[in-house]
Design an enzyme around this catalytic site. Structure first.
Site, mmCIF file in Angstrom:
data_model
loop_
_atom_site.group_PDB
_atom_site.id
_atom_site.type_symbol
_atom_site.label_atom_id
_atom_site.label_comp_id
_atom_site.label_asym_id
_atom_site.label_seq_id
_atom_site.Cartn_x
_atom_site.Cartn_y
_atom_site.Cartn_z
ATOM 1 N N TYR A 109 0.842 -1.199 0.000
ATOM 2 C CA TYR A 109 0.000 0.000 0.000
ATOM 3 C C TYR A 109 0.880 1.253 0.000
ATOM 4 O O TYR A 109 1.829 1.350 0.781
ATOM 5 C CB TYR A 109 -0.884 -0.007 1.254
ATOM 6 C CG TYR A 109 -1.725 1.226 1.422
ATOM 7 C CD1 TYR A 109 -3.046 1.251 0.995
ATOM 8 C CD2 TYR A 109 -1.195 2.382 2.011
ATOM 9 C CE1 TYR A 109 -3.829 2.391 1.143
ATOM 10 C CE2 TYR A 109 -1.966 3.527 2.160
ATOM 11 C CZ TYR A 109 -3.279 3.521 1.724
ATOM 12 O OH TYR A 109 -4.047 4.656 1.864
ATOM 13 N N GLU A 197 -3.618 7.409 -4.003
ATOM 14 C CA GLU A 197 -3.465 6.145 -3.275
ATOM 15 C C GLU A 197 -3.322 4.989 -4.252
ATOM 16 O O GLU A 197 -4.144 4.838 -5.152
ATOM 17 C CB GLU A 197 -4.701 5.912 -2.389
ATOM 18 C CG GLU A 197 -4.637 4.640 -1.574
ATOM 19 C CD GLU A 197 -5.979 4.319 -0.913
ATOM 20 O OE1 GLU A 197 -6.130 4.573 0.288
ATOM 21 O OE2 GLU A 197 -6.880 3.833 -1.618
#
Ligand code: GDP
Ligand code: MN
Length: 388
Positions: A109, A197
């Site tokens: 991530y 993101e």
């Protein structure tokens, strides 16, 4: 403004970031040509919608033939995705991204966002990719790292190395990581983003990095210079929110059942909080602005009641320059002209509030008047319970 995944990836491609080849389609008839151009027969179909968690909601599926891809496109285009982020109402699918499927050896991530409290750009990373990052933050906070970035100075080697180590990426990908994080940093800055993101960023079966999913939010205040990104600021809004925009009403749909009409954003927030305190759930945020004219009130009622979940409405108006008796007449006029069917609770405070209350109390229409915000919220919660 939020970008859909395919739009975000188009932007990131300009930075030579490693993105699987893909094409957006909006109809099953477009699928054969798209796959031909991609030179693909197998791949992954990804529903394009303004939410994460599409995988869990059935919006990400592998296909093994152009026929399957067309069937998935047909199915996705009619879908409302219900995810943790959207709540029970869900969000519509706008289009479908057909992409080369990736073999995943590892998912991590990576996100860039603004830390307002620290007035700083923030890099958030976790070796636990592909999962709901909020869950990681709760269940294994030590697997999440936040690093403040020295924007607008270039990223230091120390930060690139620290993030690389924390993500536990294979040593052979160091230069790819450096290129990726530099590209993301530049894309974030160039686009006036508030969030970029990548979840997941993967190590592929061949040992290379690839950006599999992307969320890209652009600061609305910068849209005047970000039209080239290809986003549509209205696309993420519900039809009711689009209508509200036309009337300069500040309206955001939520998932409760008590409609709110308030003047002033702060008072609107306080109204929603008070409804929650008394066990209710607001159906929307709505600031009608300073004037609260009969026209605006009428439009606001129409927009609030276009949401079928609304079981009662709470009007909370502070009469400043605008006097409460005029507002009361405006509310009654609007009720008559749109034939309002749900119970209405009205709390007026400020200039001429007594006169306003009297007009409401003596009208032939059924309006419940309230003296205080707490009184109004309780009455609205009660009225909604009776209906629901
Ligand atoms: P999200 O659920 O909206 O965040 O959508 P993502 O694009 O992140 O996809 C969710 C998950 O689906 C990813 O974490 C992957 O595990 C899986 N996935 C997506 N694309 C592919 C692919 O090309 N191949 C494989 N094997 N899995 C994929
Ligand atoms: Mn994702």
């Amino acid at each position: 403004m939020k970008l859909l995944e395919y739009q975000a990836k188009k932007v990131l491609l300009k930075y030579n970031l490693p993105i699987p080849k893909g094409k957006m389609v909006a109809h099953p008839t477009e699928v054969p040509k798209a796959l031909q151009e991609l030179n693909l027969v197998k791949g992954v179909a990804k529903a394009q919608a303004f939410t994460g968690g599409r995988g869990k909601a059935g919006g990400i599926k592998l296909f093994n033939s152009p026929g399957e891809a067309a069937d998935l496109t047909q199915k996705f285009m009619g879908l409302t995705l219900v995810t943790k982020q959207t709540g029970p109402k869900g969000t519509p699918v706008h289009s479908v991204l057909l992409e080369e499927a990736s073999q995943i050896a590892k998912e991590v991530y990576v996100a860039l966002t603004l830390d307002r409290a620290a007035s700083s750009l923030l890099l958030i990373i976790s070796p636990e990719g592909g999962m709901d990052i909020e869950e990681v933050a709760v269940s294994s906070p030590h697997r999440l790292r936040k690093i403040h970035l020295p924007f607008p100075q270039p990223l230091s080697q120390a930060i690139i190395k620290e993030s690389f180590d924390f993500l536990e990426l294979p040593a052979s990908t160091y230069s790819e990581w450096e290129h990726t994080i530099q590209g993301l940093y530049k894309a974030y800055a160039d686009s006036d983003a508030s969030l970029l993101e990548i979840n997941p960023l993967i190590v592929s079966g061949q040992g290379h990095l690839a950006l599999l999913d992307c969320k890209f939010d652009i600061d609305d205040n910068a849209l005047f210079r970000q039209y080239e990104l290809g986003g549509d600021p209205l696309a993420e809004l519900t039809p009711a929110e689009v209508e509200a925009k036309k009337w300069d009403l500040n309206y955001i749909q939520l998932d409760g059942n008590i409609g709110c009409m308030v003047n002033g954003a702060g008072l609107a927030m306080a109204t929603m909080d008070t409804i929650q305190i008394f066990g209710g759930r607001p159906a929307n945020f709505l600031d009608v602005g300073g004037s609260a004219s009969e026209e605006a009130v009428k439009k606001a009622f129409e927009i609030i009641t276009s949401d079928p979940h609304v079981d009662a409405i709470l009007v909370n108006i502070f009469g400043g320059i605008m006097q409460c008796d005029k507002i009361a007449r405006g509310i009654l006029g609007a009720m008559r002209s749109i034939n309002l069917k749900v119970p209405l609770v009205v709390r007026l405070s400020g200039t001429n509030s007594q006169e306003g209350k009297q007009i409401i109390d003596t009208s032939e229409l059924t309006v419940i008047s309230a003296d205080t915000l707490a009184d109004g919220a309780q009455k609205a919660v009660q009225a909604a319970r009776k209906v629901a």
